[in-house]
Motif scaffolding. Structure first.
Motif, PDB file in Angstrom:
ATOM      1  N   SER A 126      24.581  24.818  67.646  1.00 37.88           N
ATOM      2  CA  SER A 126      24.767  24.081  68.902  1.00 37.88           C
ATOM      3  C   SER A 126      23.434  23.769  69.572  1.00 37.88           C
ATOM      4  O   SER A 126      23.318  22.772  70.291  1.00 37.88           O
ATOM      5  CB  SER A 126      25.659  24.876  69.851  1.00 37.88           C
ATOM      6  OG  SER A 126      26.964  24.983  69.328  1.00 37.88           O
ATOM      7  N   ASN A 127      22.410  24.613  69.352  1.00 41.82           N
ATOM      8  CA  ASN A 127      21.072  24.261  69.824  1.00 41.82           C
ATOM      9  C   ASN A 127      20.607  22.977  69.149  1.00 41.82           C
ATOM     10  O   ASN A 127      20.035  22.084  69.785  1.00 41.82           O
ATOM     11  CB  ASN A 127      20.063  25.357  69.490  1.00 41.82           C
ATOM     12  CG  ASN A 127      20.184  26.591  70.350  1.00 41.82           C
ATOM     13  OD1 ASN A 127      19.902  27.683  69.879  1.00 41.82           O
ATOM     14  ND2 ASN A 127      20.592  26.462  71.595  1.00 41.82           N
ATOM     15  N   VAL A 128      20.830  22.886  67.848  1.00 43.51           N
ATOM     16  CA  VAL A 128      20.402  21.717  67.083  1.00 43.51           C
ATOM     17  C   VAL A 128      21.066  20.457  67.626  1.00 43.51           C
ATOM     18  O   VAL A 128      20.439  19.398  67.744  1.00 43.51           O
ATOM     19  CB  VAL A 128      20.724  21.902  65.590  1.00 43.51           C
ATOM     20  CG1 VAL A 128      20.393  20.625  64.810  1.00 43.51           C
ATOM     21  CG2 VAL A 128      19.957  23.089  65.023  1.00 43.51           C
ATOM     22  N   ASP A 129      22.343  20.587  68.021  1.00 47.63           N
ATOM     23  CA  ASP A 129      23.105  19.438  68.519  1.00 47.63           C
ATOM     24  C   ASP A 129      23.007  19.270  70.036  1.00 47.63           C
ATOM     25  O   ASP A 129      23.618  18.352  70.590  1.00 47.63           O
ATOM     26  CB  ASP A 129      24.575  19.574  68.123  1.00 47.63           C
ATOM     27  CG  ASP A 129      24.781  19.463  66.618  1.00 47.63           C
ATOM     28  OD1 ASP A 129      23.945  18.813  65.954  1.00 47.63           O
ATOM     29  OD2 ASP A 129      25.756  20.035  66.102  1.00 47.63           O
TER      30      ASP A 129
ATOM     31  N   LEU B 137      26.385  22.158  75.317  1.00 47.42           N
ATOM     32  CA  LEU B 137      26.579  23.226  76.302  1.00 47.42           C
ATOM     33  C   LEU B 137      27.561  24.243  75.728  1.00 47.42           C
ATOM     34  O   LEU B 137      28.752  24.206  76.015  1.00 47.42           O
ATOM     35  CB  LEU B 137      27.117  22.652  77.616  1.00 47.42           C
ATOM     36  CG  LEU B 137      26.195  21.734  78.404  1.00 47.42           C
ATOM     37  CD1 LEU B 137      26.943  21.135  79.588  1.00 47.42           C
ATOM     38  CD2 LEU B 137      24.968  22.491  78.890  1.00 47.42           C
ATOM     39  N   ASP B 138      27.059  25.137  74.928  1.00 50.63           N
ATOM     40  CA  ASP B 138      27.887  26.103  74.210  1.00 50.63           C
ATOM     41  C   ASP B 138      27.614  27.480  74.806  1.00 50.63           C
ATOM     42  O   ASP B 138      26.688  28.174  74.385  1.00 50.63           O
ATOM     43  CB  ASP B 138      27.539  26.062  72.726  1.00 50.63           C
ATOM     44  CG  ASP B 138      28.433  26.932  71.873  1.00 50.63           C
ATOM     45  OD1 ASP B 138      29.275  27.652  72.439  1.00 50.63           O
ATOM     46  OD2 ASP B 138      28.287  26.894  70.640  1.00 50.63           O
TER      47      ASP B 138
ATOM     48  N   GLY C 275      24.046  17.913  76.211  1.00 54.60           N
ATOM     49  CA  GLY C 275      23.180  18.183  77.351  1.00 54.60           C
ATOM     50  C   GLY C 275      22.727  16.941  78.084  1.00 54.60           C
ATOM     51  O   GLY C 275      22.412  17.000  79.272  1.00 54.60           O
ATOM     52  N   ASP C 276      22.681  15.779  77.372  1.00 55.45           N
ATOM     53  CA  ASP C 276      22.239  14.552  78.027  1.00 55.45           C
ATOM     54  C   ASP C 276      23.396  13.706  78.539  1.00 55.45           C
ATOM     55  O   ASP C 276      23.197  12.580  78.988  1.00 55.45           O
ATOM     56  CB  ASP C 276      21.354  13.735  77.092  1.00 55.45           C
ATOM     57  CG  ASP C 276      22.060  13.330  75.795  1.00 55.45           C
ATOM     58  OD1 ASP C 276      23.223  13.740  75.596  1.00 55.45           O
ATOM     59  OD2 ASP C 276      21.439  12.616  74.986  1.00 55.45           O
TER      60      ASP C 276
END
Length: 228
Positions: A13-16, A19-20, A93-94
């Motif tokens: 989820s960091n890569v994508d 908001l996980d 996030g954006d």
């Protein structure tokens, strides 16, 4: 007490840039596993006496190599989990919702702690749960404590509680996966940041690094730990 706040290793989820923030959350990517394996060497000079992790799987996986190397049993505490995204969970996030989350949590860092993430927690609630775990660690008598936690939670708590940094400072500085913020102090006497991801931080009132204006530029979805 010397306090090491460590962001967990990289997750999918960091890569994508999602908001996980929910429990138990994802595990680590192959890169995240490499980052976790490097922690014992990175922290070799730290006399860590206690190791805390959150209830999210990624912090426990990140801490495992360090725990094995030091013979420590990680202490699991929900209070140092990521700042809840509530109804905004798993949004990019954006996206508009992602930007709302980021603006809300950085408003907490600037002191507006009554704001609430839709369907989530307020700044008062988030800081109180984090404070409680810090207070527990301080009361243990350990000289140096490491806590594997989450990027947004680390940045917001540090800005809210450390005397020598503020919201603009943390908004202008990313915290990489397995990046470390080192503080010194106590709940009674307050906290100061000694280093931010390896860079020394000047004491309050002395010339040193300053943050950019607190605007949308500080809320980079890739850099902020939007995935916890």
């Amino acid at each position: 007490m010397r306090l090491l706040l460590v962001r967990h290793g990289e997750t999918p989820s960091n890569v994508d840039h999602l908001l996980d923030t929910a429990v138990p959350g994802p595990g680590l990517t192959p890169l995240g596993e490499v980052q976790a394996a490097a922690l014992p060497a990175a922290l070799a000079d730290e006399a860590i006496e206690a190791l805390y992790v959150s209830t999210l799987l990624r912090t426990q996986l990140t801490a495992a190599p360090l725990a094995a190397a030091r013979g420590l049993e990680p202490i699991v505490r929900a209070g140092i989990r990521e700042l809840s995204a509530g109804d905004l969970e798993m949004l990019p996030g954006d996206s508009p919702g992602g930007v709302q989350y980021l603006r809300t949590v950085f408003a907490w860092a600037a002191g507006d702690t009554t704001l609430r993430v839709p369907g989530g927690e307020s700044g008062d609630e988030a800081l109180a749960r984090y404070d409680a775990v810090i207070a527990e660690a301080a009361a243990s008598g350990a000289g140096t404590v490491a806590m594997v936690s989450h990027g947004a939670a680390i940045r917001v708590w540090t800005a809210a509680r450390a005397a020598n940094v503020d919201a603009a400072f943390v908004a202008a500085r990313l915290l990489d996966n397995t990046g470390v913020v080192i503080l010194e102090g106590s709940p009674a006497d307050g906290w100061k940041v000694l280093s931010w991801q390896g860079a020394a931080v000047e004491p309050a009132g002395e010339p040193g690094p300053t943050g950019e204006a607190l605007d949308s530029a500080g809320f980079d979805a890739a850099g902020l730990d939007t995935a916890g």
